[in-house]
Design an enzyme around this catalytic site. Structure first.
Site, PDB file in Angstrom:
ATOM      1  N   GLY A  47      45.251  45.263  58.838  1.00  0.00           N
ATOM      2  CA  GLY A  47      44.134  45.678  57.781  1.00  0.00           C
ATOM      3  C   GLY A  47      44.203  44.846  56.510  1.00  0.00           C
ATOM      4  O   GLY A  47      45.163  44.268  56.149  1.00  0.00           O
ATOM      5  N   GLN A  52      41.870  43.516  48.086  1.00  0.00           N
ATOM      6  CA  GLN A  52      43.104  42.789  48.003  1.00  0.00           C
ATOM      7  C   GLN A  52      42.762  41.299  48.072  1.00  0.00           C
ATOM      8  O   GLN A  52      43.767  40.508  47.824  1.00  0.00           O
ATOM      9  CB  GLN A  52      43.727  43.009  49.252  1.00  0.00           C
ATOM     10  CG  GLN A  52      44.574  44.424  49.494  1.00  0.00           C
ATOM     11  CD  GLN A  52      45.113  44.538  50.860  1.00  0.00           C
ATOM     12  OE1 GLN A  52      44.445  44.949  51.648  1.00  0.00           O
ATOM     13  NE2 GLN A  52      46.318  44.181  51.081  1.00  0.00           N
ATOM     14  N   CYS A 105      52.276  46.484  53.310  1.00  0.00           N
ATOM     15  CA  CYS A 105      50.970  46.033  52.695  1.00  0.00           C
ATOM     16  C   CYS A 105      50.992  44.593  52.390  1.00  0.00           C
ATOM     17  O   CYS A 105      52.324  44.226  51.863  1.00  0.00           O
ATOM     18  CB  CYS A 105      50.834  46.792  51.622  1.00  0.00           C
ATOM     19  SG  CYS A 105      49.276  46.365  50.935  1.00  0.00           S
ATOM     20  N   LEU A 106      49.954  43.763  52.641  1.00  0.00           N
ATOM     21  CA  LEU A 106      50.093  42.269  52.618  1.00  0.00           C
ATOM     22  C   LEU A 106      50.041  42.263  51.106  1.00  0.00           C
ATOM     23  O   LEU A 106      50.464  41.073  50.578  1.00  0.00           O
ATOM     24  CB  LEU A 106      48.754  41.677  52.900  1.00  0.00           C
ATOM     25  CG  LEU A 106      48.776  41.986  54.427  1.00  0.00           C
ATOM     26  CD1 LEU A 106      47.137  41.322  55.061  1.00  0.00           C
ATOM     27  CD2 LEU A 106      49.676  41.171  55.357  1.00  0.00           C
ATOM     28  N   HIS A 147      45.342  53.983  54.695  1.00  0.00           N
ATOM     29  CA  HIS A 147      46.023  53.100  53.952  1.00  0.00           C
ATOM     30  C   HIS A 147      44.868  51.945  53.186  1.00  0.00           C
ATOM     31  O   HIS A 147      44.840  51.738  51.900  1.00  0.00           O
ATOM     32  CB  HIS A 147      47.200  52.365  54.437  1.00  0.00           C
ATOM     33  CG  HIS A 147      47.690  51.345  53.984  1.00  0.00           C
ATOM     34  ND1 HIS A 147      49.075  51.160  53.802  1.00  0.00           N
ATOM     35  CD2 HIS A 147      47.314  50.041  53.379  1.00  0.00           C
ATOM     36  CE1 HIS A 147      49.304  50.003  53.045  1.00  0.00           C
ATOM     37  NE2 HIS A 147      48.373  49.439  52.920  1.00  0.00           N
ATOM     38  N   GLU A 148      44.163  51.746  54.201  1.00  0.00           N
ATOM     39  CA  GLU A 148      43.177  50.680  53.412  1.00  0.00           C
ATOM     40  C   GLU A 148      42.041  51.221  52.605  1.00  0.00           C
ATOM     41  O   GLU A 148      41.587  50.632  51.738  1.00  0.00           O
ATOM     42  CB  GLU A 148      42.335  50.026  54.707  1.00  0.00           C
ATOM     43  CG  GLU A 148      43.049  49.168  55.840  1.00  0.00           C
ATOM     44  CD  GLU A 148      44.004  48.275  54.931  1.00  0.00           C
ATOM     45  OE1 GLU A 148      43.420  47.749  54.122  1.00  0.00           O
ATOM     46  OE2 GLU A 148      45.238  48.112  55.757  1.00  0.00           O
ATOM     47  N   HIS A 151      43.090  51.388  49.224  1.00  0.00           N
ATOM     48  CA  HIS A 151      42.702  50.172  48.182  1.00  0.00           C
ATOM     49  C   HIS A 151      41.548  50.365  47.431  1.00  0.00           C
ATOM     50  O   HIS A 151      41.551  49.779  46.340  1.00  0.00           O
ATOM     51  CB  HIS A 151      42.922  48.965  49.106  1.00  0.00           C
ATOM     52  CG  HIS A 151      44.438  48.507  49.771  1.00  0.00           C
ATOM     53  ND1 HIS A 151      45.135  48.051  48.812  1.00  0.00           N
ATOM     54  CD2 HIS A 151      44.953  48.220  50.876  1.00  0.00           C
ATOM     55  CE1 HIS A 151      46.333  47.717  49.148  1.00  0.00           C
ATOM     56  NE2 HIS A 151      46.130  47.931  50.486  1.00  0.00           N
TER      57      HIS A 151
END
Ligand code: NI
Length: 179
Positions: A47, A52, A105-106, A147-148, A151
């Site tokens: 994701g 991000q 998370c990235l 989660h996404e 952001h």
């Protein structure tokens, strides 16, 4: 294919509140979505939110079926990709029942932590044509979506961890990714 730089915590831009997307999508927004997908698969991740990559728009991409561990010898994942694009997402219901999953998370590389979230959610969102959909999700996809979309309101999964653990993570990120 054009890859975008993924912002790493603690970057202030990860704390921005994303704005709603207007339709029809501009060429620039369409390109951003394509870049987000390329960047997510390249990372690899399941994701990615526009926040991000420093774009404060309510857009996220996911592919929760695609698994980075299962790759062919040439590095391509086994199985077909199932890219999903979420625009202007909004939860219209969340279950009282909670479930705990280990998240990563990235934007917080190589850090994992247990987060408790509602086990099931109902989501309303728009697709790339601007059509509105509403659907229930549970399991891993419910986790990934929550989660996404966190952001998009400037929130990271580490915000759910203890202040001490979060401080340690922030210190580690600053050390490893000094810009
Ligand atoms: Ni994330």
């Amino acid at each position: 294919m054009s890859l975008r730089e993924i912002l790493i915590h603690p970057d202030d831009r990860l704390r921005e509140i994303a704005k709603p997307v207007a339709f029809p999508l501009s060429d620039e927004v369409k390109q951003t979505i394509q870049d987000m997908a390329d960047t997510m698969y390249d990372a690899p991740g399941v994701g990615l939110a526009a926040t991000q990559i420093g774009v404060a728009l309510q857009i996220a991409v996911t592919d929760t079926e695609w698994r980075k561990e299962e790759v062919r010898h040439d590095g391509e994942p086994i199985g077909s990709r199932n890219l999903k694009v979420w625009i202007n997402p909004e939860f219209t219901w969340k279950s009282d029942e909670m479930e705990t999953w280990e998240e990563g998370c990235l934007s917080v590389p190589e850090v994992y932590g247990d987060v408790s979230r509602p086990a099931a959610v109902r989501l309303r969102w728009q697709d790339m044509e601007g059509d509105t959909h509403e659907k229930d999700f549970d399991g891993f996809e419910a986790v990934a979506l929550q989660h996404e979309f966190d952001h998009l309101i400037g929130k990271l999964f580490i915000d759910y961890l203890s202040p001490l653990k979060r401080a340690m993570i922030t210190k580690k990120m600053k050390k490893l990714y000094k810009s």
